[in-house]
Design a protein around this motif. Structure first.
Motif, mmCIF file in Angstrom:
data_model
loop_
_atom_site.group_PDB
_atom_site.id
_atom_site.type_symbol
_atom_site.label_atom_id
_atom_site.label_comp_id
_atom_site.label_asym_id
_atom_site.label_seq_id
_atom_site.Cartn_x
_atom_site.Cartn_y
_atom_site.Cartn_z
ATOM 1 N N UNK A 83 -18.374 143.450 88.700
ATOM 2 C CA UNK A 83 -17.643 144.173 87.648
ATOM 3 C C UNK A 83 -18.002 145.654 87.682
ATOM 4 N N UNK A 84 -19.273 145.979 87.974
ATOM 5 C CA UNK A 84 -19.672 147.385 88.087
ATOM 6 C C UNK A 84 -18.929 148.064 89.235
ATOM 7 N N UNK A 85 -18.736 147.335 90.333
ATOM 8 C CA UNK A 85 -17.965 147.872 91.457
ATOM 9 C C UNK A 85 -16.511 148.110 91.042
ATOM 10 N N UNK A 86 -15.947 147.153 90.322
ATOM 11 C CA UNK A 86 -14.561 147.302 89.852
ATOM 12 C C UNK A 86 -14.432 148.468 88.882
ATOM 13 N N UNK A 87 -15.426 148.641 88.022
ATOM 14 C CA UNK A 87 -15.402 149.761 87.079
ATOM 15 C C UNK A 87 -15.495 151.077 87.828
ATOM 16 N N UNK A 88 -16.321 151.118 88.851
ATOM 17 C CA UNK A 88 -16.442 152.336 89.661
ATOM 18 C C UNK A 88 -15.114 152.670 90.320
ATOM 19 N N UNK A 89 -14.450 151.649 90.868
ATOM 20 C CA UNK A 89 -13.124 151.877 91.476
ATOM 21 C C UNK A 89 -12.114 152.347 90.429
ATOM 22 N N UNK A 90 -12.187 151.746 89.251
ATOM 23 C CA UNK A 90 -11.260 152.129 88.179
ATOM 24 C C UNK A 90 -11.500 153.579 87.762
ATOM 25 N N UNK A 91 -12.771 154.006 87.721
ATOM 26 C CA UNK A 91 -13.076 155.410 87.418
ATOM 27 C C UNK A 91 -12.483 156.330 88.480
ATOM 28 N N UNK A 92 -12.629 155.938 89.740
ATOM 29 C CA UNK A 92 -12.068 156.741 90.829
ATOM 30 C C UNK A 92 -10.551 156.828 90.712
ATOM 31 N N UNK A 93 -9.931 155.705 90.356
ATOM 32 C CA UNK A 93 -8.477 155.670 90.192
ATOM 33 C C UNK A 93 -8.035 156.592 89.052
ATOM 34 N N UNK A 94 -8.765 156.566 87.943
ATOM 35 C CA UNK A 94 -8.445 157.440 86.811
ATOM 36 C C UNK A 94 -8.583 158.905 87.227
ATOM 37 N N UNK A 95 -9.644 159.211 87.954
ATOM 38 C CA UNK A 95 -9.842 160.588 88.421
ATOM 39 C C UNK A 95 -8.696 161.025 89.326
ATOM 40 N N UNK A 96 -8.312 160.142 90.250
ATOM 41 C CA UNK A 96 -7.214 160.456 91.166
ATOM 42 C C UNK A 96 -5.904 160.657 90.399
ATOM 43 N N UNK A 97 -5.631 159.789 89.429
ATOM 44 C CA UNK A 97 -4.399 159.909 88.638
ATOM 45 C C UNK A 97 -4.422 161.183 87.780
ATOM 46 N N UNK A 98 -5.597 161.562 87.284
ATOM 47 C CA UNK A 98 -5.724 162.794 86.498
ATOM 48 C C UNK A 98 -5.426 164.004 87.367
ATOM 49 N N UNK A 99 -5.956 164.003 88.587
ATOM 50 C CA UNK A 99 -5.695 165.114 89.509
ATOM 51 C C UNK A 99 -4.212 165.181 89.856
ATOM 52 N N UNK A 100 -3.590 164.004 90.051
ATOM 53 C CA UNK A 100 -2.166 163.964 90.352
ATOM 54 C C UNK A 100 -1.366 164.514 89.174
ATOM 55 N N UNK A 101 -1.750 164.131 87.955
ATOM 56 C CA UNK A 101 -1.059 164.640 86.760
ATOM 57 C C UNK A 101 -1.214 166.151 86.657
ATOM 58 N N UNK A 102 -2.419 166.653 86.904
ATOM 59 C CA UNK A 102 -2.635 168.101 86.844
ATOM 60 C C UNK A 102 -1.746 168.821 87.853
ATOM 61 N N UNK A 103 -1.634 168.257 89.040
ATOM 62 C CA UNK A 103 -0.783 168.843 90.070
ATOM 63 C C UNK A 103 0.683 168.852 89.640
ATOM 64 N N UNK A 104 1.145 167.724 89.101
ATOM 65 C CA UNK A 104 2.547 167.624 88.656
ATOM 66 C C UNK A 104 2.812 168.567 87.484
ATOM 67 N N UNK A 105 1.854 168.686 86.571
ATOM 68 C CA UNK A 105 2.025 169.579 85.418
ATOM 69 C C UNK A 105 2.109 171.031 85.881
ATOM 70 N N UNK A 106 1.272 171.391 86.841
ATOM 71 C CA UNK A 106 1.297 172.755 87.380
ATOM 72 C C UNK A 106 2.618 173.029 88.076
ATOM 73 N N UNK A 107 3.084 172.060 88.859
ATOM 74 C CA UNK A 107 4.358 172.205 89.564
ATOM 75 C C UNK A 107 5.505 172.390 88.570
ATOM 76 N N UNK A 108 5.502 171.572 87.509
ATOM 77 C CA UNK A 108 6.549 171.697 86.494
ATOM 78 C C UNK A 108 6.473 173.066 85.811
ATOM 79 N N UNK A 109 5.256 173.516 85.537
ATOM 80 C CA UNK A 109 5.069 174.803 84.874
ATOM 81 C C UNK A 109 5.632 175.953 85.722
#
Length: 147
Positions: A83-109
């Protein structure tokens, strides 16, 4: 005359991409929260089993039952490690999705800023055209009065 931005569909597309990135981030955060909730439940089960194991040792429980409880604690420890491994992967996924959102928000701006700049130029041209028409009307009136 109405303002028409030639790249409006691109602006709309960028807005949709940003919205989609927000949904994906929300989904990733939901998955992370689920994983963390599962981890808490596993830890509670482990702690409860350890307490039961201590009680069993104090009550002269048969060794087979104690070994069975210990095996269950070991199983829960393995589940917690996974479960700790899965949580670590989930954290990485959230970080990746946050970076993607930041990129999309900047592009839209960027595209919104370009549209706003085009709107400003349009308004400036409209004001200039209106001023020229008013000047022409004033010139015609002056010419009519001087005749």
């Amino acid at each position: 005359m109405k303002f028409h931005y030639t790249f409006q569909k691109v602006v709309d597309l960028k807005g949709n991409e940003k919205t989609q990135a927000e949904w994906m981030l929300s989904s990733a955060i939901g998955e992370l929260q689920t994983q963390e909730k599962d981890m808490v439940e596993l830890m509670e089960q482990r702690n409860g089993t350890l307490v039961a194991l201590q009680d069993a040792a104090e009550r002269r429980t048969p060794m087979a039952a104690i070994l069975e409880m210990q095996d269950y604690v070991d199983y829960l420890d393995n589940c917690i490690a996974r479960k700790q491994t899965e949580i670590s992967r989930a954290h990485e996924e959230v970080t990746m999705k946050q970076e993607n959102l930041n990129s999309k928000a900047l592009d839209e701006k960027v595209w919104l800023k370009a549209r706003d700049k085009a709107l400003g130029i349009f308004k400036q041209n409209m004001n200039l055209r209106e001023q020229n028409e008013l000047d022409e009307m004033a010139t015609v009136r002056f010419a009519m009065k001087s005749l």
